[in-house]
Design a protein around this motif. Structure first.
Motif, mmCIF file in Angstrom:
data_model
loop_
_atom_site.group_PDB
_atom_site.id
_atom_site.type_symbol
_atom_site.label_atom_id
_atom_site.label_comp_id
_atom_site.label_asym_id
_atom_site.label_seq_id
_atom_site.Cartn_x
_atom_site.Cartn_y
_atom_site.Cartn_z
ATOM 1 N N PHE A 137 -17.854 -0.627 0.071
ATOM 2 C CA PHE A 137 -18.219 0.747 0.707
ATOM 3 C C PHE A 137 -18.191 1.782 1.671
ATOM 4 C CE2 PHE A 137 -19.894 -1.301 -3.411
ATOM 5 C CZ PHE A 137 -19.577 -0.601 -4.315
ATOM 6 N N LYS A 138 -17.769 2.927 1.388
ATOM 7 C CA LYS A 138 -18.648 3.864 3.193
ATOM 8 C C LYS A 138 -19.901 4.439 3.170
ATOM 9 C CE LYS A 138 -16.137 6.206 6.388
ATOM 10 N NZ LYS A 138 -15.379 7.381 6.770
ATOM 11 N N GLY A 139 -20.739 3.913 3.297
ATOM 12 C CA GLY A 139 -22.207 4.762 2.938
ATOM 13 C C GLY A 139 -22.322 3.976 1.223
ATOM 14 N N LYS A 140 -22.144 5.282 0.626
ATOM 15 C CA LYS A 140 -22.226 4.771 -1.018
ATOM 16 C C LYS A 140 -21.311 4.938 -1.672
ATOM 17 C CE LYS A 140 -27.197 5.691 -1.269
ATOM 18 N NZ LYS A 140 -28.163 7.220 -2.227
ATOM 19 N N ALA A 141 -20.277 5.042 -0.564
ATOM 20 C CA ALA A 141 -18.735 5.617 -1.510
ATOM 21 C C ALA A 141 -18.126 4.018 -1.728
ATOM 22 C CB ALA A 141 -17.671 7.161 -0.850
ATOM 23 N N PRO A 142 -17.287 4.134 -2.476
ATOM 24 C CA PRO A 142 -16.296 2.708 -3.069
ATOM 25 C C PRO A 142 -15.317 3.034 -2.645
ATOM 26 C CG PRO A 142 -16.681 3.983 -5.274
ATOM 27 C CD PRO A 142 -17.486 4.298 -4.577
ATOM 28 N N LEU A 143 -14.750 2.146 -2.076
ATOM 29 C CA LEU A 143 -13.410 2.317 -1.241
ATOM 30 C C LEU A 143 -11.915 1.952 -1.758
ATOM 31 C CD1 LEU A 143 -13.952 1.950 2.271
ATOM 32 C CD2 LEU A 143 -13.907 3.898 1.201
ATOM 33 N N CYS A 144 -11.139 2.497 -2.482
ATOM 34 C CA CYS A 144 -10.028 1.452 -2.445
ATOM 35 C C CYS A 144 -9.894 0.260 -2.350
ATOM 36 C CB CYS A 144 -8.954 2.079 -2.584
ATOM 37 S SG CYS A 144 -7.258 1.758 -3.455
ATOM 38 N N MET A 145 -9.638 -0.442 -3.296
ATOM 39 C CA MET A 145 -9.157 -1.801 -2.755
ATOM 40 C C MET A 145 -7.864 -2.749 -3.628
ATOM 41 S SD MET A 145 -12.366 -3.279 -1.806
ATOM 42 C CE MET A 145 -12.598 -5.259 -1.915
ATOM 43 N N SER A 146 -6.908 -1.791 -3.567
ATOM 44 C CA SER A 146 -5.739 -2.104 -3.551
ATOM 45 C C SER A 146 -4.935 -2.475 -2.322
ATOM 46 C CB SER A 146 -4.734 -0.449 -4.154
ATOM 47 O OG SER A 146 -4.922 0.007 -3.353
ATOM 48 N N GLN A 147 -5.174 -2.423 -1.062
ATOM 49 C CA GLN A 147 -4.353 -2.471 -0.018
ATOM 50 C C GLN A 147 -4.437 -4.024 -0.293
ATOM 51 O OE1 GLN A 147 -3.976 -0.503 3.713
ATOM 52 N NE2 GLN A 147 -4.789 1.107 2.835
ATOM 53 N N LEU A 148 -5.773 -4.482 -0.475
ATOM 54 C CA LEU A 148 -5.541 -5.953 -0.319
ATOM 55 C C LEU A 148 -4.989 -7.414 -0.837
ATOM 56 C CD1 LEU A 148 -8.510 -4.478 0.928
ATOM 57 C CD2 LEU A 148 -9.862 -6.612 0.692
ATOM 58 N N GLU A 149 -4.059 -6.480 -2.660
ATOM 59 C CA GLU A 149 -3.558 -7.158 -3.203
ATOM 60 C C GLU A 149 -1.872 -7.853 -2.161
ATOM 61 O OE1 GLU A 149 -3.933 -4.849 -6.814
ATOM 62 O OE2 GLU A 149 -6.096 -6.140 -7.135
ATOM 63 N N HIS A 150 -1.882 -7.022 -0.951
ATOM 64 C CA HIS A 150 -0.673 -6.454 -0.725
ATOM 65 C C HIS A 150 -0.465 -7.895 0.881
ATOM 66 C CE1 HIS A 150 1.378 -3.883 -3.397
ATOM 67 N NE2 HIS A 150 0.623 -3.363 -3.232
ATOM 68 N N VAL A 151 -1.588 -8.249 1.067
ATOM 69 C CA VAL A 151 -2.035 -9.047 2.219
ATOM 70 C C VAL A 151 -1.326 -10.134 1.894
ATOM 71 C CG1 VAL A 151 -4.054 -10.304 3.617
ATOM 72 C CG2 VAL A 151 -3.979 -7.650 3.064
ATOM 73 N N PHE A 152 -1.425 -10.964 1.105
ATOM 74 C CA PHE A 152 -0.921 -12.379 0.972
ATOM 75 C C PHE A 152 0.240 -12.304 -0.298
ATOM 76 C CE2 PHE A 152 -5.494 -12.670 1.932
ATOM 77 C CZ PHE A 152 -5.568 -13.431 2.497
ATOM 78 N N ASN A 153 1.351 -13.497 -0.250
ATOM 79 C CA ASN A 153 2.214 -13.275 -1.139
ATOM 80 C C ASN A 153 3.383 -12.462 -0.861
ATOM 81 O OD1 ASN A 153 0.235 -14.705 -1.773
ATOM 82 N ND2 ASN A 153 1.509 -16.522 -1.870
ATOM 83 N N THR A 154 3.707 -11.428 0.416
ATOM 84 C CA THR A 154 4.148 -10.342 0.237
ATOM 85 C C THR A 154 5.399 -10.186 1.882
ATOM 86 O OG1 THR A 154 2.480 -9.601 1.225
ATOM 87 C CG2 THR A 154 2.822 -8.937 -0.729
ATOM 88 N N CYS A 155 6.273 -9.688 1.909
ATOM 89 C CA CYS A 155 7.303 -10.006 2.897
ATOM 90 C C CYS A 155 7.821 -9.047 2.718
ATOM 91 C CB CYS A 155 7.200 -11.262 2.736
ATOM 92 S SG CYS A 155 8.827 -11.845 4.447
ATOM 93 N N LYS A 156 8.577 -7.855 3.989
ATOM 94 C CA LYS A 156 9.321 -7.057 3.401
ATOM 95 C C LYS A 156 10.499 -7.714 4.043
ATOM 96 C CE LYS A 156 9.268 -2.939 6.917
ATOM 97 N NZ LYS A 156 8.442 -2.482 5.743
ATOM 98 N N ILE A 157 11.085 -6.501 3.641
ATOM 99 C CA ILE A 157 13.079 -7.585 3.041
ATOM 100 C C ILE A 157 13.803 -6.089 3.597
ATOM 101 C CG2 ILE A 157 14.597 -8.106 1.745
ATOM 102 C CD1 ILE A 157 12.169 -9.635 1.378
ATOM 103 N N PRO A 158 14.526 -7.064 4.515
ATOM 104 C CA PRO A 158 15.594 -5.404 5.237
ATOM 105 C C PRO A 158 16.870 -5.277 4.366
ATOM 106 C CG PRO A 158 16.129 -7.317 6.207
ATOM 107 C CD PRO A 158 15.016 -7.898 4.837
ATOM 108 N N ILE A 159 17.367 -3.861 4.404
ATOM 109 C CA ILE A 159 17.991 -3.450 2.872
ATOM 110 C C ILE A 159 19.093 -2.702 4.291
ATOM 111 C CG2 ILE A 159 18.676 -2.076 1.054
ATOM 112 C CD1 ILE A 159 17.578 -4.503 0.683
#
Length: 595
Positions: A137-159
């Motif tokens: 939360f920021k104050g009473k406002a909930p924050l989006c948690m979607s970025q946390l699902e991109h922290v683990f088991n992820t990788c950038k692939i060059p094209i």
């Protein structure tokens, strides 16, 4: 964790009159501060007004609003692609960031510290996987948690000659991490069959096994070392080298393991000691890059003497999301009251849970070129650290915002160092919105400029002007967090014009517009009492990258610049900044005493 996701609002789109008015106000303030800007200003304002009268722009705005209704976040894909995936520059200097952790007195040797961190981060990952992490939360406002699902088991692939891709393997439920030591890669099965995290003592045994194996003659003959240096290359060249590696099924399997792992642990075969600047450079730039994989979203780096930190790939993870994961990990470590011992080999079964990830038929000439190119790039960037002797506690007593205080100090320090005002970027999180990323705070407000000019002349009323400038900064920061900045909207109009094949509004090729967006001072605050350092690179060749922390007892600045730039001087900038901070404290202290 995601209990509020469905109720989060969509990122708003301002009306054209609102965005144009905000842009014009800033354009007048900044461009009028230097002679060339004064010459450019009338045309820039005229082209901004054209946004209100152009039928093409009205159509673009309508299409943008329609896009907002049909997507979860109208900005996200464009921002990810244009800001992070399309650029071809090496990501280590131009995308990635670092955090340097405070020492852990209970785990001061390499494998105990690495095992402690691995277990803690895997525990945080498990909470994300099970969706048991508490919402933020920021104050009473909930924050989006979607970025946390991109922290683990992820990788950038060059094209090659195209936008990079970002792969998330979480849906496959991988159970491994990867470890690199002396440039050789290993896979460790760090999770039980049911997904539970193995004990720290078991992970430490695996790490000890990795170190012994890496130094054996059989390992040396079975794999090419230092392949991670390829990830430091310009993106097209790295894509070509990756394609060449993938011609071997052995290499393809190794790459798959590295890219799908929860994260990488980089065991650096050196002591970092007490040279803080050198240590921060190692966390950021990775020495000769042979013991890194810069495409991994999360690399945990640990030296022989237990100094540790993180290198983060920024394309799907902003600093606030990284901090949430790190805080969870540090809570796990704090709850563990003793040194991480080594489990017995029969219990840990290292032979069944640790395996070499070999690279074969590697183009050694190309690899040597990558190492040399990285060394040359690193030689071209300087990092200066500055730690001031007071922090948030003192600034709060002065009754102003700590972040505003620091940003105003940066403005005046730049003016005194370079005799001019500067286009400044401060990152502001918009995670109050679904899939929100960032908006731009423009610290050089009208009030900030007035205060700086007063400080450069007779200082008449300077304390009151400083308070007004701090208040104005707080208001602007709040508006940006609410999605009411102008920068991302203008970016969206530009992208919409391109995608809809509508003529690009002339503002976007205007010299004044380009000057306003040439951020010679790129800044961001991430504060954590467990951090000793935090930073990243400049965003323009003639600029500074200013990462800062407002800790309770200290203000910490990690400032980067390109060595060949004739327009920067971080040493002089820091010296001036220290004086400005003390001057501001004294000014507000005297003013408070009179109130």
């Amino acid at each position: 964790m995601n209990s509020f996701q469905n109720s989060l609002p969509a990122l708003p789109i301002l009306s054209l009159p609102d965005t144009v008015a905000k842009f014009k106000s800033h354009a007048k303030n900044y461009l009028s501060s230097f002679e060339e800007g004064k010459r450019l200003l009338p045309e820039t304002l005229s082209k901004a007004d054209e946004l209100l009268s152009s039928r093409d722009v009205q159509r673009i705005q309508s299409l943008l609003l329609n896009r907002s209704r049909k997507t979860s976040n109208w900005l996200a894909f464009w921002w990810n692609t244009e800001a992070y995936d399309k650029p071809r520059l090496p990501i280590v200097l131009h995308v990635n960031f670092y955090f340097l952790f405070a020492n852990d007195v209970r785990n001061h040797c390499q494998t105990s510290r690495a095992a402690s961190l691995a277990h803690a981060f895997l525990t945080a990952r498990r909470k994300i996987e099970l969706q048991t992490l508490e919402p933020e939360f920021k104050g009473k406002a909930p924050l989006c948690m979607s970025q946390l699902e991109h922290v683990f088991n992820t990788c950038k692939i060059p094209i090659e000659n195209d936008a990079d891709t970002h792969h998330n393997y979480s849906h496959e439920h991988p159970k491994h991490i990867v470890v690199v030591y002396q440039g050789k890669w290993f896979e460790i099965q760090a999770l039980e069959d049911d997904g539970r995290v193995k004990e720290p003592s078991v992970i430490r045994m695996y790490l000890e096994h990795v170190k012994r194996s890496a130094q054996s003659s059989s390992t040396t003959s079975a794999t090419a070392a230092n392949v991670g240096a390829f990830t430091s290359l310009e993106r097209n060249e790295w894509a070509r080298q990756r394609n060449a590696l993938c011609r071997s099924s052995v290499n393809a399997a190794t790459l798959r393991s590295i890219e799908s792992a929860a994260f990488a642990i980089c065991l650096d075969d050196r002591d970092y000691g007490h040279d803080l600047t050198d240590t921060c450079r190692s966390m950021w730039l990775g020495n000769d890059a042979t013991n890194r994989w810069f495409d991994k979203t999360l690399q945990i780096i640990v030296s022989n003497d237990g100094v540790a930190g993180v290198n983060g790939e920024h394309s799907r993870m902003d600093g606030t999301a990284a901090i949430r994961v790190i805080d969870e990990a540090f809570d796990v470590i704090a709850s563990r009251r003793e040194h991480v011992h080594i489990a017995s080999e029969p219990l840990a079964q290292p032979d069944d849970n640790v395996r070499l990830l070999p690279f074969v038929d590697v183009n050694q000439t190309a690899l040597n070129h990558a190492i040399a190119a990285h060394q040359s790039a690193c030689d071209g960037v300087a990092l200066r650290l500055y730690r001031h002797t007071f922090g948030k506690d003192v600034i709060k007593q002065l009754k102003v915002s700590p972040d505003a205080f620091v940003q105003l100090a940066l403005q005046l320090a730049y003016l005194r160092t370079h005799n001019r005002f500067v286009a400044t970027y401060e990152s502001c999180s918009t995670r109050m919105f679904l899939h929100g990323r960032t908006e731009v705070i423009r610290p050089l407000s009208d009030a900030a400029r007035l205060w700086c000019e007063a400080m450069q002349s007779d200082m008449n009323g300077a304390a009151a002007l400083l308070r007004e400038a701090c208040a104005a900064h707080v208001i602007q920061a709040r508006q940006c967090a609410l999605g009411n900045g102008f920068d991302r909207h203008l970016f969206g109009l530009r992208m919409m014009a391109r995608d809809a094949d509508v003529p690009l509004p002339s503002l976007f090729t205007d010299q004044g517009f380009q000057a306003i967006n040439h951020f010679q001072l790129s800044t961001s605050q991430i504060t954590n009492e467990n951090f000793v350092g935090y930073g990243w690179g400049p965003v323009v060749p003639d600029g500074y990258g200013v990462a800062y922390q407002v800790q309770r007892k200290a203000l910490c600045f990690d400032i980067s610049e390109f060595v060949e730039s004739n327009d920067t001087d971080a040493t002089a900038f820091i010296e001036t900044l220290g004086g400005v901070l003390d001057e501001m404290r004294a000014l507000l202290s005297r003013h408070s005493a009179k109130l």
